[in-house]
Write a protein that holds these residues in place. Structure first.
Motif, PDB file in Angstrom:
ATOM      1  N   HIS A 157       0.842  -1.200   0.000  1.00 20.19           N
ATOM      2  CA  HIS A 157       0.000   0.000   0.000  1.00 20.19           C
ATOM      3  C   HIS A 157       0.879   1.254   0.000  1.00 20.19           C
ATOM      4  CE1 HIS A 157      -4.240  -1.139   0.352  1.00 20.19           C
ATOM      5  NE2 HIS A 157      -3.829  -2.200   1.016  1.00 20.19           N
ATOM      6  N   LEU A 158       1.971   1.203   0.748  1.00 23.70           N
ATOM      7  CA  LEU A 158       2.866   2.353   0.834  1.00 23.70           C
ATOM      8  C   LEU A 158       3.685   2.513  -0.450  1.00 23.70           C
ATOM      9  CD1 LEU A 158       3.793   4.581   2.836  1.00 23.70           C
ATOM     10  CD2 LEU A 158       5.625   3.022   3.539  1.00 23.70           C
ATOM     11  N   HIS A 159       4.030   1.386  -1.066  1.00 21.38           N
ATOM     12  CA  HIS A 159       4.851   1.394  -2.280  1.00 21.38           C
ATOM     13  C   HIS A 159       4.114   0.627  -3.379  1.00 21.38           C
ATOM     14  CE1 HIS A 159       8.256   2.830   0.140  1.00 21.38           C
ATOM     15  NE2 HIS A 159       7.962   1.879   1.004  1.00 21.38           N
ATOM     16  N   PRO A 160       3.083   1.216  -3.962  1.00 24.50           N
ATOM     17  CA  PRO A 160       2.258   0.471  -4.927  1.00 24.50           C
ATOM     18  C   PRO A 160       3.013   0.043  -6.173  1.00 24.50           C
ATOM     19  CG  PRO A 160       1.676   2.808  -4.900  1.00 24.50           C
ATOM     20  CD  PRO A 160       2.583   2.584  -3.733  1.00 24.50           C
ATOM     21  N   GLY A 161       4.149   0.656  -6.444  1.00 18.96           N
ATOM     22  CA  GLY A 161       4.912   0.271  -7.624  1.00 18.96           C
ATOM     23  C   GLY A 161       5.797  -0.942  -7.413  1.00 18.96           C
ATOM     24  N   GLU A 162       5.892  -1.435  -6.189  1.00 18.99           N
ATOM     25  CA  GLU A 162       6.753  -2.575  -5.901  1.00 18.99           C
ATOM     26  C   GLU A 162       5.939  -3.871  -5.902  1.00 18.99           C
ATOM     27  OE1 GLU A 162       9.813   0.026  -3.092  1.00 18.99           O
ATOM     28  OE2 GLU A 162       8.885  -1.793  -2.277  1.00 18.99           O
ATOM     29  N   ASP A 163       6.554  -4.954  -6.357  1.00 15.55           N
ATOM     30  CA  ASP A 163       5.822  -6.209  -6.428  1.00 15.55           C
ATOM     31  C   ASP A 163       5.841  -6.933  -5.078  1.00 15.55           C
ATOM     32  OD1 ASP A 163       8.363  -7.316  -6.192  1.00 15.55           O
ATOM     33  OD2 ASP A 163       8.486  -7.919  -8.293  1.00 15.55           O
ATOM     34  N   HIS A 164       5.140  -8.044  -5.039  1.00 19.00           N
ATOM     35  CA  HIS A 164       4.985  -8.784  -3.785  1.00 19.00           C
ATOM     36  C   HIS A 164       6.327  -9.274  -3.249  1.00 19.00           C
ATOM     37  CE1 HIS A 164       4.232 -12.580  -1.497  1.00 19.00           C
ATOM     38  NE2 HIS A 164       3.412 -11.779  -0.870  1.00 19.00           N
ATOM     39  N   ALA A 165       7.164  -9.801  -4.134  1.00 19.75           N
ATOM     40  CA  ALA A 165       8.458 -10.321  -3.685  1.00 19.75           C
ATOM     41  C   ALA A 165       9.307  -9.221  -3.059  1.00 19.75           C
ATOM     42  CB  ALA A 165       9.204 -10.963  -4.859  1.00 19.75           C
ATOM     43  N   THR A 166       9.257  -8.029  -3.616  1.00 21.07           N
ATOM     44  CA  THR A 166      10.012  -6.901  -3.055  1.00 21.07           C
ATOM     45  C   THR A 166       9.446  -6.506  -1.699  1.00 21.07           C
ATOM     46  OG1 THR A 166      10.514  -6.095  -5.283  1.00 21.07           O
ATOM     47  CG2 THR A 166      10.779  -4.539  -3.467  1.00 21.07           C
ATOM     48  N   ALA A 167       8.135  -6.530  -1.556  1.00 23.71           N
ATOM     49  CA  ALA A 167       7.519  -6.197  -0.272  1.00 23.71           C
ATOM     50  C   ALA A 167       7.908  -7.203   0.799  1.00 23.71           C
ATOM     51  CB  ALA A 167       6.001  -6.147  -0.420  1.00 23.71           C
ATOM     52  N   VAL A 168       7.945  -8.478   0.444  1.00 20.72           N
ATOM     53  CA  VAL A 168       8.371  -9.504   1.406  1.00 20.72           C
ATOM     54  C   VAL A 168       9.832  -9.295   1.786  1.00 20.72           C
ATOM     55  CG1 VAL A 168       8.846 -11.978   1.666  1.00 20.72           C
ATOM     56  CG2 VAL A 168       6.662 -11.215   0.717  1.00 20.72           C
ATOM     57  N   PHE A 169      10.661  -9.015   0.786  1.00 19.06           N
ATOM     58  CA  PHE A 169      12.080  -8.758   1.053  1.00 19.06           C
ATOM     59  C   PHE A 169      12.245  -7.567   1.993  1.00 19.06           C
ATOM     60  CE2 PHE A 169      15.806  -6.177  -0.115  1.00 19.06           C
ATOM     61  CZ  PHE A 169      16.833  -7.067   0.236  1.00 19.06           C
ATOM     62  N   ARG A 170      11.500  -6.498   1.744  1.00 13.30           N
ATOM     63  CA  ARG A 170      11.603  -5.312   2.590  1.00 13.30           C
ATOM     64  C   ARG A 170      11.098  -5.623   4.007  1.00 13.30           C
ATOM     65  NH1 ARG A 170      11.382   0.621   1.581  1.00 13.30           N
ATOM     66  NH2 ARG A 170      10.986   0.306  -0.644  1.00 13.30           N
ATOM     67  N   ALA A 171      10.000  -6.360   4.114  1.00 13.68           N
ATOM     68  CA  ALA A 171       9.477  -6.725   5.436  1.00 13.68           C
ATOM     69  C   ALA A 171      10.506  -7.519   6.224  1.00 13.68           C
ATOM     70  CB  ALA A 171       8.187  -7.531   5.282  1.00 13.68           C
ATOM     71  N   GLN A 172      11.141  -8.491   5.576  1.00 14.10           N
ATOM     72  CA  GLN A 172      12.148  -9.298   6.258  1.00 14.10           C
ATOM     73  C   GLN A 172      13.342  -8.456   6.695  1.00 14.10           C
ATOM     74  OE1 GLN A 172      12.517 -12.109   3.026  1.00 14.10           O
ATOM     75  NE2 GLN A 172      11.454 -13.715   4.181  1.00 14.10           N
ATOM     76  N   ALA A 173      13.718  -7.488   5.871  1.00 15.00           N
ATOM     77  CA  ALA A 173      14.842  -6.618   6.220  1.00 15.00           C
ATOM     78  C   ALA A 173      14.509  -5.741   7.421  1.00 15.00           C
ATOM     79  CB  ALA A 173      15.219  -5.748   5.016  1.00 15.00           C
ATOM     80  N   VAL A 174      13.298  -5.174   7.438  1.00 13.85           N
ATOM     81  CA  VAL A 174      12.899  -4.326   8.561  1.00 13.85           C
ATOM     82  C   VAL A 174      12.797  -5.148   9.843  1.00 13.85           C
ATOM     83  CG1 VAL A 174      11.066  -2.857   9.476  1.00 13.85           C
ATOM     84  CG2 VAL A 174      11.725  -2.666   7.078  1.00 13.85           C
ATOM     85  N   LEU A 175      12.213  -6.331   9.748  1.00 15.13           N
ATOM     86  CA  LEU A 175      12.105  -7.185  10.931  1.00 15.13           C
ATOM     87  C   LEU A 175      13.482  -7.630  11.414  1.00 15.13           C
ATOM     88  CD1 LEU A 175       9.000  -9.285   9.874  1.00 15.13           C
ATOM     89  CD2 LEU A 175       9.128  -7.701  11.802  1.00 15.13           C
TER      90      LEU A 175
END
Length: 219
Positions: A157-175
């Protein structure tokens, strides 16, 4: 045995004492899990003994078996409880909030609180998950994946231009950043408070920053 649901407690003279025993048993079980997490974090799952866990919680080694079938069952409950608590708490944190930035800030605050208060559990998760039976590892990993997916949904939702795999990668990095607490946060309340603020700020920066393409390599 617990009372049947349709048995009024007031009609059973033994109900108050049984309820008291159940509360004491629950407290002792929680104490054992806390002691086990501390010992596993300090010594490793393989080195820690059930007798040591019992002693740390104020019970004899054999008494631990009244609560757990063995050391692997203790480890499984520590990690299952943490993973399920994160998933449930994450959903509670974003309930009724707007998707995207507002929910992500709430998730970051929620997980930062967990991280600074559960350093031992995080260390055990990182090092000793592989000591669990395969079925337990699979079940816990499934819950953890659902938690990551919760984060990924709001990141998209915050980065609508990014795909699902990128969102998962970013979530894992933040966590991963938030879960750095075993190495970066001391146990004192003052240090936990100061580090929590720094963690939330850095986590938000990582969650909200646009990803830029890597610069081309110049031969």
């Amino acid at each position: 045995m617990p009372e049947a649901p349709d048995t009024p407690a007031a009609l059973d003279a033994t109900a108050p004492s049984r309820t008291s025993r159940e509360r004491a048993k629950a407290r002792r079980r929680a104490d054992l899990l806390t002691a086990a997490a501390r010992l596993f974090a300090a010594e490793g799952f393989d080195a820690a003994r059930l007798e040591d866990i019992g002693a740390a919680a104020g019970v004899s080694g054999p008494a631990v078996y009244r609560h757990f079938a063995g050391k692997a069952a203790v480890l499984a409950e520590i990690l299952e409880t943490a993973s399920s608590g994160l998933l449930e708490g994450g959903h509670d944190a974003v309930r009724d909030l707007a998707p995207g930035a507002e929910s992500l800030r709430a998730l970051i605050a929620f997980h930062a609180d967990f991280a600074v208060d559960n350093r031992d559990v995080i260390r055990v998760q990182d090092r000793d998950m592989s000591s669990l039976p395969a079925a337990d590892r699979t079940a816990i990993a499934r819950v953890q994946r659902r938690y990551i997916e919760l984060w990924a949904a709001h990141l998209r939702h915050l980065h609508p231009g990014e795909d699902h795999a990128t969102a998962v990668f970013r979530a894992q990095a933040v966590l991963g950043m938030l879960n750095s607490t075993p190495h970066s946060v001391r146990r004192t309340p003052s240090d936990r408070s100061a580090r929590r603020q720094a963690l939330t700020s850095m986590a938000w920066a990582a969650a909200s920053a646009p990803l830029r393409p890597a610069a081309p390599v110049v031969a």
